[in-house]
Write a protein that holds these residues in place. Structure first.
Motif, short mmCIF file in Angstrom:
data_model
loop_
_atom_site.label_atom_id
_atom_site.label_comp_id
_atom_site.label_asym_id
_atom_site.label_seq_id
_atom_site.Cartn_x
_atom_site.Cartn_y
_atom_site.Cartn_z
N ASP A 4 -7.87 5.17 7.42
CA ASP A 4 -7.60 5.24 8.86
C ASP A 4 -7.13 3.91 9.42
O ASP A 4 -6.24 3.85 10.27
CB ASP A 4 -8.84 5.70 9.63
N GLU A 5 -7.73 2.82 8.95
CA GLU A 5 -7.34 1.49 9.41
C GLU A 5 -5.92 1.15 8.98
O GLU A 5 -5.11 0.63 9.76
CB GLU A 5 -8.32 0.46 8.88
N LEU A 6 -5.59 1.45 7.73
CA LEU A 6 -4.26 1.14 7.21
C LEU A 6 -3.18 1.92 7.96
O LEU A 6 -2.19 1.34 8.42
CB LEU A 6 -4.21 1.46 5.71
N ILE A 7 -3.38 3.21 8.12
CA ILE A 7 -2.39 4.03 8.84
C ILE A 7 -2.32 3.59 10.30
O ILE A 7 -1.23 3.52 10.89
CB ILE A 7 -2.72 5.53 8.72
N GLY A 8 -3.46 3.26 10.90
CA GLY A 8 -3.47 2.77 12.28
C GLY A 8 -2.69 1.47 12.43
O GLY A 8 -1.97 1.28 13.42
N GLU A 9 -2.81 0.57 11.46
CA GLU A 9 -2.06 -0.68 11.49
C GLU A 9 -0.56 -0.42 11.39
O GLU A 9 0.24 -1.04 12.10
CB GLU A 9 -2.51 -1.62 10.37
N VAL A 10 -0.16 0.46 10.50
CA VAL A 10 1.26 0.80 10.38
C VAL A 10 1.76 1.39 11.70
O VAL A 10 2.82 1.00 12.20
CB VAL A 10 1.52 1.76 9.20
N GLN A 11 1.00 2.30 12.27
CA GLN A 11 1.40 2.92 13.54
C GLN A 11 1.56 1.87 14.64
O GLN A 11 2.57 1.84 15.35
CB GLN A 11 0.39 3.97 13.97
N HIS A 12 0.58 0.99 14.75
CA HIS A 12 0.60 -0.02 15.81
C HIS A 12 1.75 -1.00 15.62
O HIS A 12 2.53 -1.25 16.54
CB HIS A 12 -0.75 -0.75 15.83
N ARG A 13 1.86 -1.57 14.43
CA ARG A 13 2.86 -2.61 14.19
C ARG A 13 4.29 -2.08 14.22
O ARG A 13 5.20 -2.78 14.63
CB ARG A 13 2.60 -3.31 12.86
N ALA A 90 14.38 0.36 7.69
CA ALA A 90 14.06 -0.89 6.99
C ALA A 90 12.89 -1.60 7.67
O ALA A 90 11.99 -2.11 6.99
CB ALA A 90 15.29 -1.80 6.95
N TYR A 91 12.88 -1.62 8.98
CA TYR A 91 11.79 -2.26 9.72
C TYR A 91 10.46 -1.58 9.42
O TYR A 91 9.46 -2.24 9.12
CB TYR A 91 12.08 -2.23 11.22
N ARG A 92 10.43 -0.25 9.46
CA ARG A 92 9.19 0.47 9.18
C ARG A 92 8.72 0.21 7.75
O ARG A 92 7.51 0.06 7.51
CB ARG A 92 9.37 1.97 9.45
N SER A 93 9.65 0.16 6.81
CA SER A 93 9.27 -0.13 5.42
C SER A 93 8.69 -1.54 5.31
O SER A 93 7.72 -1.77 4.58
CB SER A 93 10.47 0.02 4.49
N ARG A 94 9.26 -2.49 6.03
CA ARG A 94 8.73 -3.86 6.04
C ARG A 94 7.30 -3.88 6.59
O ARG A 94 6.44 -4.59 6.08
CB ARG A 94 9.61 -4.79 6.88
N VAL A 95 7.08 -3.10 7.64
CA VAL A 95 5.74 -3.04 8.23
C VAL A 95 4.75 -2.48 7.20
O VAL A 95 3.66 -3.03 7.02
CB VAL A 95 5.73 -2.17 9.52
N VAL A 96 5.13 -1.43 6.50
CA VAL A 96 4.25 -0.87 5.47
C VAL A 96 3.92 -1.92 4.43
O VAL A 96 2.76 -2.11 4.06
CB VAL A 96 4.88 0.39 4.83
N MET A 97 4.92 -2.64 3.96
CA MET A 97 4.69 -3.65 2.93
C MET A 97 3.81 -4.79 3.45
O MET A 97 2.97 -5.32 2.72
CB MET A 97 6.02 -4.18 2.38
N GLU A 98 3.99 -5.16 4.71
CA GLU A 98 3.16 -6.20 5.30
C GLU A 98 1.70 -5.76 5.36
O GLU A 98 0.80 -6.52 5.00
CB GLU A 98 3.67 -6.51 6.71
N VAL A 99 1.46 -4.53 5.76
CA VAL A 99 0.09 -4.02 5.84
C VAL A 99 -0.51 -3.90 4.43
O VAL A 99 -1.67 -4.25 4.21
CB VAL A 99 0.04 -2.68 6.61
#
Length: 138
Positions: A4-13, A90-99
């Motif tokens: 939940d935290e990981l998906i929440g971080e992706v959603q927020h960022r 590309a931005y969303r993929s970068r966010v996933v990799m950052e998280v």
């Protein structure tokens, strides 16, 4: 990091409207990554992620060689968000990799990055302005 935290971080960022969109982006990025990296590295990463996410790294046994543009195109094809341009995906993929980088320990991400050509460096580093402004700001 829990599911939940990981998906929440992706959603927020990534400034996504729903958890479903964040899950779709995360799933699509992981599945595409699994096609590009060695199965052992995919298993190492999967082992540090919640099971609900790690399973998206376990479906491919053959490594393919494709460039970053193809990576982003494949993520876009897999996402259920639809209609987005290359830069948004590309931005969303970068966010996933950052998280993911924050969620795993040890050298997993360093080893993963070492398997990819230099052009993939952009996938692993959000510039500070992008991280604070998002993909649509100018």
């Amino acid at each position: 990091m829990q599911y939940d935290e990981l998906i929440g971080e992706v959603q927020h960022r990534a400034q996504l409207d729903s958890r479903e969109a964040a899950l779709s982006t995360t799933r699509a990025t992981l599945e595409t990554l699994s096609e590009r990296i060695q199965p052992g590295e995919a298993e190492n990463l999967a082992g540090q992620l919640p099971e609900e996410l790690g399973r998206h790294l376990e479906n491919v046994d053959d490594v393919e060689r494709f460039d970053l543009e193809t990576f982003v195109e494949r993520v876009a094809e897999r996402e259920s968000l639809g209609g987005d341009d290359y830069e948004d995906v590309a931005y969303r993929s970068r966010v996933v990799m950052e998280v993911l980088d924050e969620a795993v320990t040890g050298s997993v991400m360093t080893e993963l990055k070492s398997q990819l050509p230099d052009e993939y460096d952009d996938l692993f580093a959000l510039q500070e302005t992008e991280a604070t402004a998002g993909p649509d700001s100018e």
